[in-house]
Design an enzyme around this catalytic site. Sequence first.
Site, PDB file in Angstrom:
ATOM      1  N   GLY A   1      65.866  27.588  47.618  1.00  0.00           N
ATOM      2  CA  GLY A   1      67.169  28.238  47.815  1.00  0.00           C
ATOM      3  C   GLY A   1      67.178  29.408  48.779  1.00  0.00           C
ATOM      4  CB  SER A   2      65.005  30.548  51.554  1.00  0.00           C
ATOM      5  OG  SER A   2      65.038  29.522  52.506  1.00  0.00           O
TER       6      SER A   2
ATOM      7  CG  MET B   1      65.660  18.072  48.566  1.00  0.00           C
ATOM      8  SD  MET B   1      65.811  17.984  50.369  1.00  0.00           S
ATOM      9  CE  MET B   1      64.553  16.763  50.716  1.00  0.00           C
TER      10      MET B   1
ATOM     11  CB  ILE C   1      70.893   9.739  49.608  1.00  0.00           C
ATOM     12  CG1 ILE C   1      69.611  10.031  50.383  1.00  0.00           C
ATOM     13  CG2 ILE C   1      71.871   8.869  50.411  1.00  0.00           C
ATOM     14  CD1 ILE C   1      69.012   8.884  51.120  1.00  0.00           C
ATOM     15  CG  LEU C   2      75.364  13.744  48.627  1.00  0.00           C
ATOM     16  CD1 LEU C   2      75.892  14.973  49.346  1.00  0.00           C
ATOM     17  CD2 LEU C   2      75.570  13.866  47.119  1.00  0.00           C
TER      18      LEU C   2
ATOM     19  CG  HIS D   1      68.646  17.676  59.846  1.00  0.00           C
ATOM     20  ND1 HIS D   1      68.114  16.933  58.810  1.00  0.00           N
ATOM     21  CD2 HIS D   1      67.982  17.304  60.957  1.00  0.00           C
ATOM     22  CE1 HIS D   1      67.164  16.136  59.291  1.00  0.00           C
ATOM     23  NE2 HIS D   1      67.061  16.348  60.588  1.00  0.00           N
TER      24      HIS D   1
ATOM     25  CD  GLU E   1      75.103   8.054  61.673  1.00  0.00           C
ATOM     26  OE1 GLU E   1      74.031   8.142  62.294  1.00  0.00           O
ATOM     27  OE2 GLU E   1      76.222   8.222  62.207  1.00  0.00           O
ATOM     28  CG  LEU E   2      70.461  10.786  55.948  1.00  0.00           C
ATOM     29  CD1 LEU E   2      70.891  11.543  54.705  1.00  0.00           C
ATOM     30  CD2 LEU E   2      69.152  10.072  55.719  1.00  0.00           C
ATOM     31  CG  ASP E   3      70.110  14.079  58.277  1.00  0.00           C
ATOM     32  OD1 ASP E   3      70.622  14.906  57.490  1.00  0.00           O
ATOM     33  OD2 ASP E   3      68.981  13.599  58.102  1.00  0.00           O
TER      34      ASP E   3
HETATM   35  C1  GRF Z   1      65.632  23.871  54.875  1.00  0.00           C
HETATM   36  O1  GRF Z   1      64.580  23.696  55.754  1.00  0.00           O
HETATM   37  C2  GRF Z   1      66.832  23.087  55.336  1.00  0.00           C
HETATM   38  O2  GRF Z   1      66.887  22.922  56.710  1.00  0.00           O
HETATM   39  C3  GRF Z   1      66.628  21.744  54.688  1.00  0.00           C
HETATM   40  O3  GRF Z   1      66.022  22.017  53.453  1.00  0.00           O
HETATM   41  C4  GRF Z   1      65.360  23.279  53.506  1.00  0.00           C
HETATM   42  C5  GRF Z   1      65.942  24.088  52.387  1.00  0.00           C
HETATM   43  O4  GRF Z   1      65.258  25.287  52.196  1.00  0.00           O
HETATM   44  N1  GRF Z   1      67.889  21.047  54.568  1.00  0.00           N
HETATM   45  P1  GRF Z   1      65.805  26.334  51.138  1.00  0.00           P
HETATM   46  O5  GRF Z   1      65.832  25.659  49.788  1.00  0.00           O
HETATM   47  O6  GRF Z   1      67.152  26.790  51.587  1.00  0.00           O
HETATM   48  O7  GRF Z   1      64.791  27.442  51.157  1.00  0.00           O
END
Ligand code: GRF
Length: 219
Positions: free
Chosen positions: A14-15, A95, A97-98, A114, A148-150
């Site tokens: 969650g950074s 993480m 897929i929706l 992404h 579409e994914l990403d």
């Molecule tokens: C990040 O690298 C982001 O680009 C990807 O997942 C990671 C999430 O990191 N979608 P955090 O949980 O926000 O630290």
Amino acid sequence: MANKKIVILISGRGSNFVAIAQAAQRENWAQEGIEIACVVSNRPEAAGLERARELGYETAVVDHKAYPDRVAFEKALIEVIDRYDPAVVVLAGFMRILTDCFVNHYDGRILNIHPALLPLFKGLDTHQRAIDAGVRIHGCTVHFVSAELDGGAIIGQAAVPVVPGDDADTLAHRALKLEHVLYPRAVKAVAAGEVVLKDNRVEMPAHVVQQLALFSNEI
Ligand code: GRF
């Protein structure tokens, strides 16, 4: 009263959520009626949930393992998210897929970050794949989420160099620093209505385009 609510979905550390929360505090988003209403995780053990609680945010868990299939999980997730009637739904290291159904429900108000310069390196292991491909510039992309994914319309990007001796970790670390600048800016701009999705294209004023095109030497 906040009328532009943000719901953030996480699965891990969650950074990016923390970076968004810190920007919201520092820049007093509340003054513009923008607030983080809830942090939701599909993993009860996500470290980011603990951080969210420490920082005083509402949290919720919708554990995907508790549902028989993706549709049932997403239905439960929508129910939790829609309690807040959010202006923006932010995927921050979420993480799962929706399905089209979920994505269409939040059309034009769901964002993802992404860890690559899209449309390059969709999917996983982006930093290693960038090194293997020998690119000299790598980075991250904030985009509207589509079926579409990403593949959704791009809102903003940040670029970092790939330097000799880099491995996936050092490159990820360099890119993450920029994620933490780019994502809060993009979330704020969408919540404030400065960035909109129209006919699958992103519309925003020129000064916002500038803010959302970042280079590592700027920070
Ligand atoms: C990040 O690298 C982001 O680009 C990807 O997942 C990671 C999430 O990191 N979608 P955090 O949980 O926000 O630290």
